[in-house]
Scaffold this motif. Structure first.
Motif, PDB file in Angstrom:
ATOM      1  N   LYS A  42       5.037 -12.569  -6.418  1.00 15.36           N
ATOM      2  CA  LYS A  42       6.112 -12.498  -5.432  1.00 15.36           C
ATOM      3  C   LYS A  42       6.038 -11.264  -4.538  1.00 15.36           C
ATOM      4  N   SER A  43       4.842 -10.720  -4.411  1.00 18.07           N
ATOM      5  CA  SER A  43       4.667  -9.547  -3.549  1.00 18.07           C
ATOM      6  C   SER A  43       4.000  -9.901  -2.231  1.00 18.07           C
ATOM      7  N   GLY A  44       3.736 -11.170  -2.006  1.00 22.53           N
ATOM      8  CA  GLY A  44       3.115 -11.538  -0.728  1.00 22.53           C
ATOM      9  C   GLY A  44       1.719 -12.126  -0.888  1.00 22.53           C
ATOM     10  N   ILE A 109     -11.265  -4.860  -2.965  1.00 23.85           N
ATOM     11  CA  ILE A 109      -9.974  -5.157  -3.583  1.00 23.85           C
ATOM     12  C   ILE A 109      -8.834  -4.786  -2.644  1.00 23.85           C
ATOM     13  N   ILE A 110      -7.949  -5.740  -2.440  1.00 24.13           N
ATOM     14  CA  ILE A 110      -6.769  -5.482  -1.623  1.00 24.13           C
ATOM     15  C   ILE A 110      -5.566  -5.541  -2.538  1.00 24.13           C
ATOM     16  N   TYR A 111      -4.877  -4.440  -2.633  1.00 27.71           N
ATOM     17  CA  TYR A 111      -3.720  -4.399  -3.515  1.00 27.71           C
ATOM     18  C   TYR A 111      -2.439  -4.416  -2.686  1.00 27.71           C
ATOM     19  N   ILE A 112      -1.561  -5.385  -2.940  1.00 25.57           N
ATOM     20  CA  ILE A 112      -0.347  -5.536  -2.128  1.00 25.57           C
ATOM     21  C   ILE A 112       0.797  -4.722  -2.721  1.00 25.57           C
ATOM     22  N   LEU A 113       1.327  -3.847  -1.886  1.00 25.58           N
ATOM     23  CA  LEU A 113       2.469  -3.040  -2.304  1.00 25.58           C
ATOM     24  C   LEU A 113       3.741  -3.612  -1.695  1.00 25.58           C
ATOM     25  N   ARG A 114       4.505  -4.315  -2.481  1.00 27.91           N
ATOM     26  CA  ARG A 114       5.842  -4.709  -2.038  1.00 27.91           C
ATOM     27  C   ARG A 114       6.812  -3.993  -2.965  1.00 27.91           C
ATOM     28  N   ASN A 115       7.932  -3.587  -2.432  1.00 25.58           N
ATOM     29  CA  ASN A 115       8.923  -2.947  -3.289  1.00 25.58           C
ATOM     30  C   ASN A 115       9.169  -3.839  -4.511  1.00 25.58           C
ATOM     31  N   PRO A 116       8.950  -3.306  -5.727  1.00 21.79           N
ATOM     32  CA  PRO A 116       9.067  -4.155  -6.915  1.00 21.79           C
ATOM     33  C   PRO A 116      10.464  -4.734  -7.106  1.00 21.79           C
TER      34      PRO A 116
END
Ligand code: A3P
Length: 262
Positions: A42-44, A109-116
């Motif tokens: 659920k982070s995109g 590697i692409i790491y998605i940062l969405r507010n947890p």
């Protein structure tokens, strides 16, 4: 169920696909041109996958996910991953720490940062909106208490082990589209960036993206609100304090500095 899974000291997301196939990760055979999109659910996932796909294939229209499903190494048979042509675009919800060293050295590697907190709220709605046995029918407060530990531990990845790693935020879409293109070695024209940005906007994806519908209740889908800060409409003050305490404790343990606001 809703219970978290713990593997090698790492909390894994609740999604059943991880639980049943986690051992596949040991057998994952990386290639130098693999793109691995890593994130807590659920982070995109769908958004970044689409950005990468359009940039790498040069296509102008969104992927038809009914015909061309996203591949998760933890959910697919090892043989079907081997059969995929290069360059592969893979999604994973499994923390990097559990991948073989080779994958951390070779893959992009692409790491998605969405507010947890937003991912937490999104996961709650995802669960509620599902059809059938895996649907959650309780309240937000009940869901919060049941799943706070793993949600607050969501960014517990060992970033430093990966060689080629890009963090992307789920804000400022065009800037991120450009960063992804440059990172992957597919720099494009301003016009292409504009098109990818438009096609991958929440509004356009919600309207135009073809996704399987069978697991959603009528009218629901993967594309719910697509905004930053919806957690403020759900969290109580006490829940926010509790979440921050667990999250910050975990972040201190990792000793990784990530440009990231709670
Ligand atoms: P919300 O439930 O907060 O709306 P994932 O793809 O990892 O399952 O993440 C789904 C979340 O990303 C949902 O969040 C969804 O609405 C949001 N989302 C999906 N596509 C998006 C897009 N193109 N732009 C912004 N947010 C998007």
């Amino acid at each position: 169920g809703l219970a978290a899974v713990e593997v090698k000291g790492v909390h894994l997301p609740l999604f059943p696909l991880v639980e049943s196939n986690i051992n596949n990760i040991d057998k994952f055979h990386a290639r130098g041109d693999d793109v691995l999109i890593v994130n807590w659910p659920k982070s995109g996932t769908h958004w970044v996958y689409e950005v990468v796909k359009l940039l790498m294939t040069g296509r102008e229209e969104l992927t038809d996910s009914i015909k061309e499903g996203t591949m998760f190494p933890e959910a697919c048979a090892v043989e079907s991953l081997e059969k995929l042509p290069s360059p592969r675009i893979l999604d994973t919800h499994v923390p990097l720490k559990l991948f073989p060293d080779e994958a951390l050295k070779k893959s992009m590697i692409i790491y998605i940062l969405r507010n947890p907190k937003d991912a937490f709220v999104s996961g709650y709605h995802h669960r509620k909106n599902l059809k059938g046995g895996t649907s959650y029918c309780g309240t937000w407060n009940g869901y919060f208490d049941l799943t706070i530990d793993e949600n607050a531990c969501s960014h517990q990845l060992h970033f430093s082990l990966a060689r080629r790693l890009l963090f992307v935020h789920t804000q400022d879409l065009k800037k991120e589209v450009r960063r992804v293109a440059e990172f992957l070695g597919y720099p494009k024209s301003e016009e292409v960036y504009d098109n990818v940005t438009k096609k991958c906007s929440f509004g356009h994806m919600k309207k135009a993206k073809k996704e399987p519908k069978f697991f959603w209740k009528p009218g629901d889908s993967m594309y719910r609100k697509g905004i930053v800060g919806d957690w403020k409409n759900h969290f109580t003050v006490a829940q926010n304090e509790k979440f921050n305490a667990i999250f910050n404790e975990m972040r201190n343990k990792l000793r990784v500095s990530v440009d990231f606001e709670l």
